[in-house]
Design a protein around this motif. Structure first.
Motif, PDB file in Angstrom:
ATOM      1  N   THR A 122     -24.984  -8.028 -36.319  1.00  0.00           N
ATOM      2  CA  THR A 122     -25.571  -6.946 -35.230  1.00  0.00           C
ATOM      3  C   THR A 122     -24.928  -5.614 -35.467  1.00  0.00           C
ATOM      4  OG1 THR A 122     -23.270  -7.288 -34.055  1.00  0.00           O
ATOM      5  CG2 THR A 122     -24.889  -9.062 -33.768  1.00  0.00           C
ATOM      6  N   SER A 125     -27.486  -2.674 -34.599  1.00  0.00           N
ATOM      7  CA  SER A 125     -27.972  -2.575 -33.317  1.00  0.00           C
ATOM      8  C   SER A 125     -26.848  -2.176 -32.588  1.00  0.00           C
ATOM      9  CB  SER A 125     -28.414  -4.004 -32.563  1.00  0.00           C
ATOM     10  OG  SER A 125     -27.526  -4.861 -32.603  1.00  0.00           O
ATOM     11  N   ARG A 126     -25.582  -2.472 -32.780  1.00  0.00           N
ATOM     12  CA  ARG A 126     -24.323  -2.040 -32.264  1.00  0.00           C
ATOM     13  C   ARG A 126     -24.249  -0.585 -32.420  1.00  0.00           C
ATOM     14  NH1 ARG A 126     -20.470  -5.900 -30.406  1.00  0.00           N
ATOM     15  NH2 ARG A 126     -18.871  -4.244 -30.542  1.00  0.00           N
ATOM     16  N   GLU A 129     -26.619   1.365 -30.360  1.00  0.00           N
ATOM     17  CA  GLU A 129     -26.671   1.444 -29.036  1.00  0.00           C
ATOM     18  C   GLU A 129     -25.356   1.979 -28.559  1.00  0.00           C
ATOM     19  OE1 GLU A 129     -25.528  -1.565 -25.286  1.00  0.00           O
ATOM     20  OE2 GLU A 129     -26.442  -2.589 -26.979  1.00  0.00           O
ATOM     21  N   LYS A 148     -27.685  -4.674 -24.820  1.00  0.00           N
ATOM     22  CA  LYS A 148     -27.201  -5.891 -25.427  1.00  0.00           C
ATOM     23  C   LYS A 148     -25.749  -6.340 -25.840  1.00  0.00           C
ATOM     24  CE  LYS A 148     -28.690  -8.283 -29.920  1.00  0.00           C
ATOM     25  NZ  LYS A 148     -29.205  -8.125 -31.015  1.00  0.00           N
ATOM     26  N   HIS A 149     -24.928  -4.969 -26.136  1.00  0.00           N
ATOM     27  CA  HIS A 149     -23.346  -5.141 -26.505  1.00  0.00           C
ATOM     28  C   HIS A 149     -22.635  -4.125 -25.651  1.00  0.00           C
ATOM     29  CE1 HIS A 149     -25.248  -6.331 -30.338  1.00  0.00           C
ATOM     30  NE2 HIS A 149     -25.891  -5.191 -30.716  1.00  0.00           N
TER      31      HIS A 149
END
Length: 327
Positions: A122, A125-126, A129, A148-149
């Motif tokens: 992840t 994407s982390r 974001e 998402k996170h």
């Protein structure tokens, strides 16, 4: 053309960190007085080497760095919460009078992600974001975010950076997918140090093309790259000074799954290091500058190399190479 220094603040376990940090202060004062433009710290947790954390170290260096930019090269953004990073970075930007550069990357070491309870898959994407949330927080307005996170419910950042809308953000990436993503965001891509010339030049050309296609012009654009630097009378003399130390430093990466630093070392050292005479180094810089790179961040410290040798390297570069690229 700008020239910076990447601090290699990684030391053998048990080394005297108080003394080493004192050496780092003197080193930064030296590069400041020599006319360098920037200085960057590195970031890792749970390293095989004793590695002071970059934000406290850079804070220590603020009063010794003159007007140089101070930054991270890079900060592993997925390992922290965006609220934490936003306020920490805004604080250091305030303390430095607006000189901070936020270099970020997604990280790669399994132990770091496992210990933080974060799934390594992840990490990209982390990172994306977290950066988006930080940019919202730096507006000073209440932030409502459900992603998402991370989830934020109308919170407001208590410290805002001097630089508006926020400090410059450089993003490191080692593959075409990541480089393309950075181009579409219009952010500077920070090219890594340990890659061959054709890879660095080719990927910069692709990045610039994709960046333009996304609607970003190149006015005042920054195209930074890391390189290992040793200036001596010849390439042979440079490797005599620092060859063992640079190989020792790269050898630390093998335990993190980067076996090619051992198996392909001869190719790496010949094609990825800026080692040689002043004329050799100037030719390498001109070659990369012709391709578009305009901010070179040099590492001249490696495991076991006395700080005096590092100071001699950066001084010789400043005296015999830097003036060729300055008005």
């Amino acid at each position: 053309m700008k020239f910076g220094i990447l601090l290699d603040h990684q030391y053998a376990p048990g080394d005297d960190l108080g003394r080493r940090i004192g050496e780092t202060v003197e080193y930064v004062q030296h590069v400041r007085d020599l006319g360098y433009d920037s200085v960057f710290g590195i970031h890792h947790y749970l390293s095989s080497l004793s590695t002071p954390q970059p934000l406290p170290l850079l804070s220590r260096l603020i009063d010794h760095s003159g007007t140089m930019q101070l930054g991270t090269g890079i900060l592993i953004l997925p390992l922290g919460h965006p609220v934490h990073w936003a306020e920490e970075i805004a604080t250091i930007d305030q303390m430095s009078g607006g000189r901070f550069v936020l270099g970020i990357g997604s990280g790669y070491r399994d132990a770091e992600f496992t210990s933080f309870g974060i799934e390594r898959r992840t990490r990209v994407s982390r990172m994306n974001e977290a950066l988006a949330v930080m940019q919202q927080l730096w507006t000073g307005e209440p932030v409502h975010h459900e992603g998402k996170h991370f989830t934020l419910d109308g919170v407001r950042c208590s410290v805002l950076p001097v630089q508006r809308p926020h400090p410059p953000v450089w993003v490191g990436a080692n593959g075409p997918t990541g480089i393309a993503r950075i181009a579409r965001q219009g952010l500077p891509w920070l090219a890594p140090s340990n890659v061959r010339r054709n890879w660095a030049v080719g990927n910069l050309a692709d990045y610039r093309e994709q960046r333009r296609a996304a609607g970003f012009d190149e006015r005042d654009a920054v195209f930074p790259i890391h390189r290992d630097l040793c200036v001596a009378d010849s390439a042979e003399a440079a490797f005599a000074v620092a060859g063992d130390a640079v190989k020792r430093s790269y050898g630390e990466y093998v335990q993190y799954g980067m076996d090619f630093f051992e198996s392909q070392w001869d190719a790496i050292k010949e094609k990825a290091l800026f080692f040689g005479s002043p004329d050799d180094i100037a030719a390498k810089i001109q070659d990369f500058a012709d391709a578009g790179y305009n901010h070179f961040v040099f590492r001249a410290q490696w495991l076991g190399l006395p700080i005096e040798r590092s100071m001699e390297i950066v001084e010789r570069f400043a005296r015999e190479v830097m003036p060729r690229f300055r008005p």
